[in-house]
Design a protein around this motif. Sequence first.
Motif, PDB file in Angstrom:
ATOM      1  N   VAL A 160       0.845  -1.196   0.000  1.00 49.30           N
ATOM      2  CA  VAL A 160       0.000   0.000   0.000  1.00 49.30           C
ATOM      3  C   VAL A 160       0.882   1.250   0.000  1.00 49.30           C
ATOM      4  O   VAL A 160       1.933   1.286   0.627  1.00 49.30           O
ATOM      5  N   ASP A 161       0.429   2.266  -0.717  1.00 51.99           N
ATOM      6  CA  ASP A 161       1.126   3.548  -0.784  1.00 51.99           C
ATOM      7  C   ASP A 161       0.596   4.436   0.338  1.00 51.99           C
ATOM      8  O   ASP A 161      -0.508   4.980   0.247  1.00 51.99           O
ATOM      9  N   LEU A 162       1.394   4.626   1.371  1.00 51.68           N
ATOM     10  CA  LEU A 162       0.952   5.388   2.540  1.00 51.68           C
ATOM     11  C   LEU A 162       0.886   6.884   2.275  1.00 51.68           C
ATOM     12  O   LEU A 162       0.327   7.624   3.091  1.00 51.68           O
ATOM     13  N   GLU A 163       1.451   7.330   1.166  1.00 50.39           N
ATOM     14  CA  GLU A 163       1.491   8.769   0.906  1.00 50.39           C
ATOM     15  C   GLU A 163       0.298   9.251   0.093  1.00 50.39           C
ATOM     16  O   GLU A 163       0.289  10.384  -0.399  1.00 50.39           O
ATOM     17  N   THR A 164      -0.709   8.389  -0.055  1.00 50.09           N
ATOM     18  CA  THR A 164      -1.974   8.785  -0.679  1.00 50.09           C
ATOM     19  C   THR A 164      -3.047   8.810   0.401  1.00 50.09           C
ATOM     20  O   THR A 164      -2.954   8.083   1.398  1.00 50.09           O
ATOM     21  N   GLY A 185     -12.539  -3.914   6.514  1.00 48.64           N
ATOM     22  CA  GLY A 185     -13.847  -3.336   6.243  1.00 48.64           C
ATOM     23  C   GLY A 185     -13.991  -2.630   4.911  1.00 48.64           C
ATOM     24  O   GLY A 185     -15.011  -1.978   4.659  1.00 48.64           O
ATOM     25  N   PHE A 186     -13.008  -2.755   4.044  1.00 48.13           N
ATOM     26  CA  PHE A 186     -13.125  -2.144   2.722  1.00 48.13           C
ATOM     27  C   PHE A 186     -13.935  -3.053   1.806  1.00 48.13           C
ATOM     28  O   PHE A 186     -13.694  -4.260   1.739  1.00 48.13           O
ATOM     29  N   GLY A 187     -14.888  -2.472   1.090  1.00 47.50           N
ATOM     30  CA  GLY A 187     -15.728  -3.238   0.185  1.00 47.50           C
ATOM     31  C   GLY A 187     -15.021  -3.562  -1.122  1.00 47.50           C
ATOM     32  O   GLY A 187     -13.950  -3.031  -1.428  1.00 47.50           O
ATOM     33  N   ASP A 188     -15.645  -4.426  -1.913  1.00 50.00           N
ATOM     34  CA  ASP A 188     -15.035  -4.857  -3.167  1.00 50.00           C
ATOM     35  C   ASP A 188     -14.759  -3.684  -4.107  1.00 50.00           C
ATOM     36  O   ASP A 188     -13.729  -3.637  -4.789  1.00 50.00           O
ATOM     37  N   THR A 189     -15.699  -2.714  -4.145  1.00 51.03           N
ATOM     38  CA  THR A 189     -15.526  -1.559  -5.026  1.00 51.03           C
ATOM     39  C   THR A 189     -14.327  -0.728  -4.603  1.00 51.03           C
ATOM     40  O   THR A 189     -13.514  -0.291  -5.430  1.00 51.03           O
ATOM     41  N   ASP A 190     -14.217  -0.499  -3.274  1.00 51.80           N
ATOM     42  CA  ASP A 190     -13.069   0.247  -2.750  1.00 51.80           C
ATOM     43  C   ASP A 190     -11.750  -0.440  -3.109  1.00 51.80           C
ATOM     44  O   ASP A 190     -10.789   0.196  -3.540  1.00 51.80           O
ATOM     45  N   VAL A 191     -11.731  -1.747  -2.919  1.00 51.69           N
ATOM     46  CA  VAL A 191     -10.515  -2.509  -3.194  1.00 51.69           C
ATOM     47  C   VAL A 191     -10.174  -2.437  -4.678  1.00 51.69           C
ATOM     48  O   VAL A 191      -9.006  -2.207  -5.053  1.00 51.69           O
ATOM     49  N   TYR A 192     -11.183  -2.595  -5.529  1.00 52.41           N
ATOM     50  CA  TYR A 192     -10.952  -2.528  -6.980  1.00 52.41           C
ATOM     51  C   TYR A 192     -10.397  -1.165  -7.376  1.00 52.41           C
ATOM     52  O   TYR A 192      -9.446  -1.066  -8.169  1.00 52.41           O
ATOM     53  N   ASP A 193     -10.998  -0.097  -6.825  1.00 53.06           N
ATOM     54  CA  ASP A 193     -10.552   1.257  -7.171  1.00 53.06           C
ATOM     55  C   ASP A 193      -9.117   1.493  -6.709  1.00 53.06           C
ATOM     56  O   ASP A 193      -8.307   2.095  -7.439  1.00 53.06           O
ATOM     57  N   MET A 194      -8.777   1.029  -5.519  1.00 51.35           N
ATOM     58  CA  MET A 194      -7.414   1.223  -5.019  1.00 51.35           C
ATOM     59  C   MET A 194      -6.403   0.446  -5.854  1.00 51.35           C
ATOM     60  O   MET A 194      -5.305   0.927  -6.123  1.00 51.35           O
ATOM     61  N   LEU A 195      -6.788  -0.751  -6.290  1.00 50.97           N
ATOM     62  CA  LEU A 195      -5.903  -1.526  -7.157  1.00 50.97           C
ATOM     63  C   LEU A 195      -5.726  -0.830  -8.501  1.00 50.97           C
ATOM     64  O   LEU A 195      -4.609  -0.732  -9.037  1.00 50.97           O
ATOM     65  N   ALA A 196      -6.817  -0.308  -9.033  1.00 53.67           N
ATOM     66  CA  ALA A 196      -6.764   0.361 -10.329  1.00 53.67           C
ATOM     67  C   ALA A 196      -5.918   1.628 -10.275  1.00 53.67           C
ATOM     68  O   ALA A 196      -5.222   1.969 -11.245  1.00 53.67           O
ATOM     69  N   ASP A 197      -5.951   2.315  -9.135  1.00 51.60           N
ATOM     70  CA  ASP A 197      -5.208   3.567  -8.991  1.00 51.60           C
ATOM     71  C   ASP A 197      -3.763   3.335  -8.548  1.00 51.60           C
ATOM     72  O   ASP A 197      -3.002   4.316  -8.426  1.00 51.60           O
ATOM     73  N   GLY A 198      -3.377   2.101  -8.310  1.00 52.48           N
ATOM     74  CA  GLY A 198      -2.009   1.807  -7.890  1.00 52.48           C
ATOM     75  C   GLY A 198      -1.731   2.153  -6.446  1.00 52.48           C
ATOM     76  O   GLY A 198      -0.563   2.191  -6.025  1.00 52.48           O
ATOM     77  N   ILE A 199      -2.773   2.400  -5.653  1.00 55.75           N
ATOM     78  CA  ILE A 199      -2.587   2.721  -4.221  1.00 55.75           C
ATOM     79  C   ILE A 199      -2.215   1.461  -3.457  1.00 55.75           C
ATOM     80  O   ILE A 199      -1.420   1.511  -2.514  1.00 55.75           O
ATOM     81  N   VAL A 200      -2.785   0.343  -3.869  1.00 57.00           N
ATOM     82  CA  VAL A 200      -2.420  -0.956  -3.312  1.00 57.00           C
ATOM     83  C   VAL A 200      -2.052  -1.878  -4.469  1.00 57.00           C
ATOM     84  O   VAL A 200      -2.311  -1.575  -5.632  1.00 57.00           O
ATOM     85  N   GLU A 201      -1.453  -3.008  -4.115  1.00 54.86           N
ATOM     86  CA  GLU A 201      -0.976  -3.931  -5.158  1.00 54.86           C
ATOM     87  C   GLU A 201      -1.142  -5.353  -4.678  1.00 54.86           C
ATOM     88  O   GLU A 201      -0.910  -5.664  -3.507  1.00 54.86           O
ATOM     89  N   GLN A 202      -1.578  -6.214  -5.593  1.00 50.95           N
ATOM     90  CA  GLN A 202      -1.595  -7.652  -5.326  1.00 50.95           C
ATOM     91  C   GLN A 202      -1.271  -8.389  -6.616  1.00 50.95           C
ATOM     92  O   GLN A 202      -1.850  -8.080  -7.665  1.00 50.95           O
ATOM     93  N   PRO A 203      -0.340  -9.330  -6.568  1.00 48.41           N
ATOM     94  CA  PRO A 203      -0.004 -10.076  -7.790  1.00 48.41           C
ATOM     95  C   PRO A 203      -1.164 -10.905  -8.257  1.00 48.41           C
ATOM     96  O   PRO A 203      -2.007 -11.336  -7.467  1.00 48.41           O
ATOM     97  N   GLU A 204      -1.208 -11.138  -9.553  1.00 45.54           N
ATOM     98  CA  GLU A 204      -2.279 -11.966 -10.138  1.00 45.54           C
ATOM     99  C   GLU A 204      -2.107 -13.408  -9.736  1.00 45.54           C
ATOM    100  O   GLU A 204      -0.992 -13.890  -9.587  1.00 45.54           O
ATOM    101  N   ALA A 245       0.842 -10.194  -1.542  1.00 41.81           N
ATOM    102  CA  ALA A 245       0.066 -11.433  -1.722  1.00 41.81           C
ATOM    103  C   ALA A 245      -1.226 -11.452  -0.920  1.00 41.81           C
ATOM    104  O   ALA A 245      -2.191 -12.121  -1.298  1.00 41.81           O
ATOM    105  N   ASP A 246      -1.273 -10.724   0.194  1.00 37.08           N
ATOM    106  CA  ASP A 246      -2.453 -10.759   1.069  1.00 37.08           C
ATOM    107  C   ASP A 246      -3.203  -9.439   1.085  1.00 37.08           C
ATOM    108  O   ASP A 246      -4.045  -9.202   1.961  1.00 37.08           O
ATOM    109  N   THR A 247      -2.921  -8.571   0.126  1.00 36.79           N
ATOM    110  CA  THR A 247      -3.524  -7.238   0.124  1.00 36.79           C
ATOM    111  C   THR A 247      -5.049  -7.298   0.161  1.00 36.79           C
ATOM    112  O   THR A 247      -5.697  -6.655   1.001  1.00 36.79           O
ATOM    113  N   LYS A 248      -5.659  -8.058  -0.734  1.00 38.74           N
ATOM    114  CA  LYS A 248      -7.123  -8.090  -0.805  1.00 38.74           C
ATOM    115  C   LYS A 248      -7.743  -8.632   0.481  1.00 38.74           C
ATOM    116  O   LYS A 248      -8.714  -8.067   1.004  1.00 38.74           O
ATOM    117  N   SER A 249      -7.183  -9.698   1.017  1.00 38.00           N
ATOM    118  CA  SER A 249      -7.779 -10.291   2.219  1.00 38.00           C
ATOM    119  C   SER A 249      -7.638  -9.361   3.432  1.00 38.00           C
ATOM    120  O   SER A 249      -8.557  -9.254   4.244  1.00 38.00           O
TER     121      SER A 249
END
Length: 396
Positions: free
Chosen positions: A76-80, A377-396, A367-371
């Motif tokens: 996770v990018d703590l500076e966002t 308490g972050f919902g699926d939409t929040d998680v998807y948006d953060m992944l899309a914006d590069g704020i968090v990262e999880q390998p495929e 590896a455990d970012t989503k879980s």
Amino acid sequence: MVAALHGIRVIDWTHVLAGPACAYYLGQLGAEVIKVERPGRGDAMRHRGGSDAARASQGMSTAFLTQGAGKKSLSVDLETPKGREVFERLLRSADVLVENHRPSTLERLNLTERHTRDINPRLIHCAMTGYGRDNPMSGSPAYDVNIQAISGLMALTGTQETGPIRTGAPIIDYATGLAGALGVMSALMSRSHSGEGAFVDVSMLETAFALMSSTITDYRLTGTEPQPRGNAANSRSPSSGTFPCQDGHLSLGVNEEPQFRALAVAIGRSDWLRDPRFAAPEERDKNRSALVEDLTAVLRTKTAHAWEEILLAAGVPCARLRSLAEALDLPPAKDRAFATRGPAGFVGLPFRTEPGGTSELPRRLGADTKSVLSELGFGDTDVYDMLADGIVEQPE
């Protein structure tokens, strides 16, 4: 039995060796450890250290693997703003934060012990730095080799001829990790009585000083500047130290009178016990050159392996100089399984306790970012948006 730190959550916001080792040791005692890393490359130690370039290129260097097992990985990018929200939720859920950032970095991110304790008053904030807080060097960067140099440890290692020599392994890093784990355990015990969190201020320099405790005491009380002694024993006994044999070297720890008598008999020099030069400790000290010369001559008649068997049978403290491979093949190392005792078969703690930590292998970055986000308490939409914006990262 329940592991000592069962139910304790540790946030591992560290890098390189000392900080990750501290969190690793807490994990071996049963804590849940979540390693927080920046997106992209994560902990720089993933990519350097050790001799396996292939693993390092994959972000799983042997240096990282050493203290990476049993941890979840959150990238996770703590500076966002959103990344900051993730981290604050994580801190509210945690018992311990271990970090090894410079105070200026913490001030810039508003994550000093003042800030983190405001977020979670029960939090144990363990800060690991080169020189500790509240002094003019608090913000100075430092690695193991720098602390070995500045602490005086290197000035004691080697000889007058060789000059200062660094120890062959990063002992300050790992000793600092152990010191940090001890500090955290102490703070957790205190919290069990008070209900309040605490700040644990760990100094690499003070850790180095702790490893030189008797040397420091001797200097402070006598004013005698310690000198490099090479392989001579700190006891200054002429019958202690490392001696060449017919093949190999032998370390002797003959410091007490009964040990010297046992040595003299075992090597066939009982005459030393009647020799006025060697019969008493004071005389041996006066005639140390002669004793060392005679002792070396005797030890050169057999191999170090042979002398080790003879002297150990006689109760004389000694050890044959061994390579690391030989040392790991010793019965105590194999029977107690230190090198395979930790999570997933990595190195363990220098003591045994049951039950230990998890058996999970070191994790890929994020590896455990989503879980973890879902648990916070972050919902699926929040998680998807953060992944899309590069704020968090999880390998495929």
